[in-house]
Design an enzyme around this catalytic site. Structure first.
Site, PDB file in Angstrom:
ATOM      1  N   GLU A 168      61.373  35.098  38.909  1.00  0.00           N
ATOM      2  CA  GLU A 168      62.695  34.715  38.383  1.00  0.00           C
ATOM      3  C   GLU A 168      63.009  33.250  38.713  1.00  0.00           C
ATOM      4  O   GLU A 168      63.563  32.512  37.898  1.00  0.00           O
ATOM      5  CB  GLU A 168      63.745  35.643  39.005  1.00  0.00           C
ATOM      6  CG  GLU A 168      65.188  35.321  38.739  1.00  0.00           C
ATOM      7  CD  GLU A 168      65.673  35.859  37.405  1.00  0.00           C
ATOM      8  OE1 GLU A 168      65.224  35.318  36.377  1.00  0.00           O
ATOM      9  OE2 GLU A 168      66.490  36.786  37.405  1.00  0.00           O
ATOM     10  N   THR A 219      70.849  30.002  32.558  1.00  0.00           N
ATOM     11  CA  THR A 219      71.264  30.307  33.943  1.00  0.00           C
ATOM     12  C   THR A 219      71.206  29.043  34.793  1.00  0.00           C
ATOM     13  O   THR A 219      72.089  28.791  35.612  1.00  0.00           O
ATOM     14  CB  THR A 219      70.357  31.407  34.539  1.00  0.00           C
ATOM     15  OG1 THR A 219      70.527  32.585  33.745  1.00  0.00           O
ATOM     16  CG2 THR A 219      70.706  31.734  35.970  1.00  0.00           C
TER      17      THR A 219
HETATM   18  N1  HSE Z   1      73.530  35.797  39.905  1.00  0.00           N
HETATM   19  C1  HSE Z   1      72.932  35.064  38.823  1.00  0.00           C
HETATM   20  C2  HSE Z   1      73.921  34.022  38.344  1.00  0.00           C
HETATM   21  C3  HSE Z   1      72.594  36.018  37.710  1.00  0.00           C
HETATM   22  O1  HSE Z   1      75.065  34.398  38.079  1.00  0.00           O
HETATM   23  O2  HSE Z   1      73.554  32.846  38.256  1.00  0.00           O
HETATM   24  C4  HSE Z   1      72.031  35.361  36.481  1.00  0.00           C
HETATM   25  O3  HSE Z   1      71.965  36.333  35.421  1.00  0.00           O
END
Ligand code: HSE
Length: 311
Positions: free
Chosen positions: A133, A186
């Site tokens: 990831e 992201t």
């Molecule tokens: N926790 C991560 C974010 C999840 O919010 O950046 C990304 O899907």
């Protein structure tokens, strides 16, 4: 090992769930990625094919592809000398806030593990998948890969060492996931995060996160609904998703107990009680908000789902 080839399903997930940034995640039944892996004698992991939804946004370069990075981590950890060829059929659109890179990473790690003579424990797979990831989002976060691997609801209790707490959510917890035709990376969305947090927001977040976890383990859907509140992350990301607030309000009005930004967005996720509310009506209410503004949207209405599994 019974064969030199496996195919696995790796489900989409919704992370954060309001107060649980980088900590909470839940698996969906649909959509999902299908990851094929073939054991080859040549060491190293190659991505031979990526097809499906948004496949053109997924790199074939093994060092940057989340599935191959995760699979390579599994082979490295297991200290084996063979290699893998991976093929990805994307069902989870990249840049969706529905754990697209996380699903591929979880599926890559899970598939590689099935091809080992001595498989690694799930706890090791979560770290391998989180490293996959990281290849896509730039930072190591496990709140998508954990629910994709384990299914249900997961809590990242700690990153150092990685410790995943798995909870089976209430059977009557329904989820509506609405994906507007907007792209949010992201990496970019993480660039908007505040560097520090006020104490009053911390208090609010700890209270809501704790209650949400209790609601999940006690099977209390109204408590889950009351506990989904994010005063830190969603407010700074909301401008990335046009009509987010209207969509959330429409879902609540149609019977959802909570509606919130899924992961880093643009997914708008809603929780509802499967025995009390009509998930389709919630989905249609959210769809109407986006379509009336000329934004296409795809909607999934279901309960929460299982984790990675062999096809
Ligand atoms: N926790 C991560 C974010 C999840 O919010 O950046 C990304 O899907």
């Amino acid at each position: 090992m019974s064969s030199d080839r496996v195919e696995v399903i790796a489900p989409a997930t919704i992370a954060n769930l309001g107060p649980g940034f980088d900590v909470f995640g839940i698996a969906l039944k649909e959509p999902y990625d299908v990851i094929g892996a073939r054991r080859v004698s040549e060491p190293g992991v190659m991505v031979v094919e990526v097809v499906g939804v948004g496949a053109n946004r997924v790199t074939l370069e093994a060092k940057r592809n989340t599935a191959s990075v995760a699979a390579a981590e599994v082979l490295r950890k297991a200290n084996v000398d063979f290699g893998l060829e991976l093929s990805l059929r994307k069902g989870v659109r990249p840049c969706s806030g529905m754990g697209s890179s996380g699903a591929s990473a979880a599926g890559g790690a899970f598939a590689a593990n099935l091809l080992l003579d001595k498989p690694l424990p799930m706890s090791d797979l979560a770290m391998c998948a989180a490293k996959g990831e990281q290849a896509s989002s730039g930072t190591l976060h496990a709140d998508n890969v954990a629910p994709s691997l384990y299914g249900g609801f997961t809590i990242i209790r700690s990153y150092h060492p990685l410790d995943v707490v798995h909870v089976v959510p209430p059977a009557n917890l329904g989820i509506v996931a609405a994906l507007p035709d907007v792209m949010v990376s992201t990496k970019e969305a993480r660039g908007l995060l505040p560097k520090s947090v006020e104490m009053r927001k911390l208090v609010h977040t700890v209270g809501h996160a704790s209650s949400l976890a209790v609601g999940m383990s006690l099977g209390d859907v109204p408590l889950i609904g009351r506990s989904v509140s994010d005063v830190i992350v969603e407010p700074v990301r909301a401008p990335l998703v046009p009509h987010l607030k209207e969509a959330e309000e429409a879902a609540l009005k149609a019977g959802a107990v909570a509606s919130f930004l899924g992961g880093s967005g643009p997914c708008v996720a809603s929780f509802f009680d499967l025995s009390l509310s009509d998930g389709k009506a919630i989905g249609e209410a959210v769809r109407h908000v986006f379509e009336s503004k000329g934004v296409k949207v795809e909607v999934w209405v279901d309960g929460w789902g299982k984790g990675c599994r062999r096809v």
